[in-house]
Structures are given as C-alpha cells and as structure tokens.
Scaffold this motif. Sequence first.
Motif, PDB file in Angstrom:
ATOM      1  N   PRO A  30      19.831 -89.802  60.101  1.00  0.00           N
ATOM      2  CA  PRO A  30      19.901 -90.833  59.402  1.00  0.00           C
ATOM      3  C   PRO A  30      19.755 -92.202  59.821  1.00  0.00           C
ATOM      4  O   PRO A  30      20.867 -92.539  60.789  1.00  0.00           O
ATOM      5  CB  PRO A  30      20.960 -90.451  58.184  1.00  0.00           C
ATOM      6  N   PRO A  31      19.374 -93.135  59.356  1.00  0.00           N
ATOM      7  CA  PRO A  31      19.495 -94.756  60.044  1.00  0.00           C
ATOM      8  C   PRO A  31      20.775 -95.174  59.343  1.00  0.00           C
ATOM      9  O   PRO A  31      21.157 -94.846  58.254  1.00  0.00           O
ATOM     10  CB  PRO A  31      18.225 -95.198  59.460  1.00  0.00           C
ATOM     11  N   PRO A  32      21.220 -96.433  59.994  1.00  0.00           N
ATOM     12  CA  PRO A  32      22.534 -97.075  59.258  1.00  0.00           C
ATOM     13  C   PRO A  32      22.283 -97.297  57.661  1.00  0.00           C
ATOM     14  O   PRO A  32      23.178 -97.543  57.239  1.00  0.00           O
ATOM     15  CB  PRO A  32      22.599 -98.141  60.177  1.00  0.00           C
ATOM     16  N   ASP A  33      21.132 -97.586  57.268  1.00  0.00           N
ATOM     17  CA  ASP A  33      20.792 -98.305  56.052  1.00  0.00           C
ATOM     18  C   ASP A  33      20.599 -96.997  55.153  1.00  0.00           C
ATOM     19  O   ASP A  33      20.173 -97.363  53.922  1.00  0.00           O
ATOM     20  CB  ASP A  33      19.762 -99.276  55.977  1.00  0.00           C
ATOM     21  N   ALA A  34      20.559 -95.906  55.386  1.00  0.00           N
ATOM     22  CA  ALA A  34      20.227 -94.588  54.327  1.00  0.00           C
ATOM     23  C   ALA A  34      21.557 -94.590  53.505  1.00  0.00           C
ATOM     24  O   ALA A  34      22.540 -94.995  53.697  1.00  0.00           O
ATOM     25  CB  ALA A  34      20.192 -93.469  55.290  1.00  0.00           C
ATOM     26  N   TRP A 111      18.629 -86.629  56.711  1.00  0.00           N
ATOM     27  CA  TRP A 111      18.082 -87.777  56.217  1.00  0.00           C
ATOM     28  C   TRP A 111      16.679 -87.569  55.496  1.00  0.00           C
ATOM     29  O   TRP A 111      15.835 -86.614  56.177  1.00  0.00           O
ATOM     30  CB  TRP A 111      17.646 -88.737  57.349  1.00  0.00           C
ATOM     31  N   SER A 113      13.752 -89.220  54.475  1.00  0.00           N
ATOM     32  CA  SER A 113      12.874 -90.451  54.935  1.00  0.00           C
ATOM     33  C   SER A 113      12.191 -91.145  53.541  1.00  0.00           C
ATOM     34  O   SER A 113      12.205 -92.377  53.505  1.00  0.00           O
ATOM     35  CB  SER A 113      11.963 -90.114  56.120  1.00  0.00           C
ATOM     36  N   ASN A 116      15.034 -92.297  51.724  1.00  0.00           N
ATOM     37  CA  ASN A 116      16.093 -93.018  52.348  1.00  0.00           C
ATOM     38  C   ASN A 116      17.393 -92.733  52.019  1.00  0.00           C
ATOM     39  O   ASN A 116      18.658 -93.347  52.057  1.00  0.00           O
ATOM     40  CB  ASN A 116      15.814 -94.542  52.501  1.00  0.00           C
TER      41      ASN A 116
END
Length: 211
Positions: A30-34, A111, A113, A116
Amino acid sequence: MSELPTWLKPIADAAADVSAGTLAPSLPAPPPDARPSAVLMLFAEHEGEPSVLLTERAATLRQHAGQISFPGGAQDPEDDGPTATALREAHEEVGLEPDGVSVLGRLPTLWLSYSNFAVTPVLATRDHLDGLRVVDEAEVAQVLRVPLDRLLDPEHRFSVVRGGWRGPAFDVGTPVPLWGFTAGVLARLLRVAGLERPWDESRTRPLPEPR
C-alpha cells in the motif's frame, strides 16, 4: 475461547505465518496515501458445520454491487486500529455483537489499487453464527454462512477470467459467485493451511458483469 476447534487450528496457524507476498502475490504494498480499512474473517460453526461469515452486497451500491464479501469497510477516526474497524463494521452490517468474538490475529494489509484502500483482514471466531441479520440494507442484501466444506469441495472451485485477467472463484450458492479480493484471500489462506483439495484448475467461467 480457550482452545480452538481442530478444524480451525490450521487456519489460525496459517494466518499467523502467511506473508503479503503469499496472500496476494500480484498486489504491491500500500502507498502512504492509501485509506486504512479492514474486513472480518469470522469462522464459526453453523448448524454443526464449520462455516465462514460472508455477505452479499446490496444491488444499489455504486461499486461491487451484488458481490460476495467479508463484512468490513473504511476505518473511522475513532477506531483503535483494524480490529476495531472490522468489529464495528460487522456490527453495523449484520448485527454481530463483539462480546463473544475471539480475535485470532490479523493478516497482512493488502492494497486495492482501484479504490486506494489498504485492507487488513482480521481473523476471528465465536461459538456460532446464529442471530446475524441484515442491519444496513444500503450495504448488505443478505447474510451468508458458507460451510467450509463447500469452499473446499473441488466441484465448487473454478477461475473467473476477463481478457488477460484470471482469478480464483467459488460457487457459494448465490447467482454471483464468490470472486475478487475475498475469494483470493480465502483461496490462498486455505492453501497455506493445507486444507485445499485438488481441483480442476483449467475450469473457467467469464467474470460476472458489473451490476
């Protein structure tokens, strides 16, 4: 619950050991803004059979209408982590009271996508799956208690395909099969637990059209 039933122990052991790469090898971290979210994987006996709690999502939802899923959703600011989110959502959706629920652990966060969401599956059990009902009709069309034996039956296993995409699926007795994120997590967890039975992995069906 002081001692796990024999049928549940391999699932709990697998959940404790499974990695994100094993659980969902095609999904990146997961990206930081998820957006944090959680789902409840509740296994318990129902009418004498080991079963898992699932829901059929309401047909009026803008996304994933009619799909089969675990209870769950986005984390609220007041939630104290994924476990609190999963239990709150299950209470709001199907009336599950947290009293009597034994949380066995959390699986790796995955995650999604397209939305998000960073989804943490929370594994839990209780003595039974009785008394659950549709509480939030805007979210849930029906409550499902799917026997574990049905999920493991080779005749109920297949893959869904669309274009170059292929994913695991289960016939759980509903018009729309169990597929997507929920099917993927269950399929891999049952495989890691050593419970999967040989099935015809060449058997495919078209991916259900969005509703």
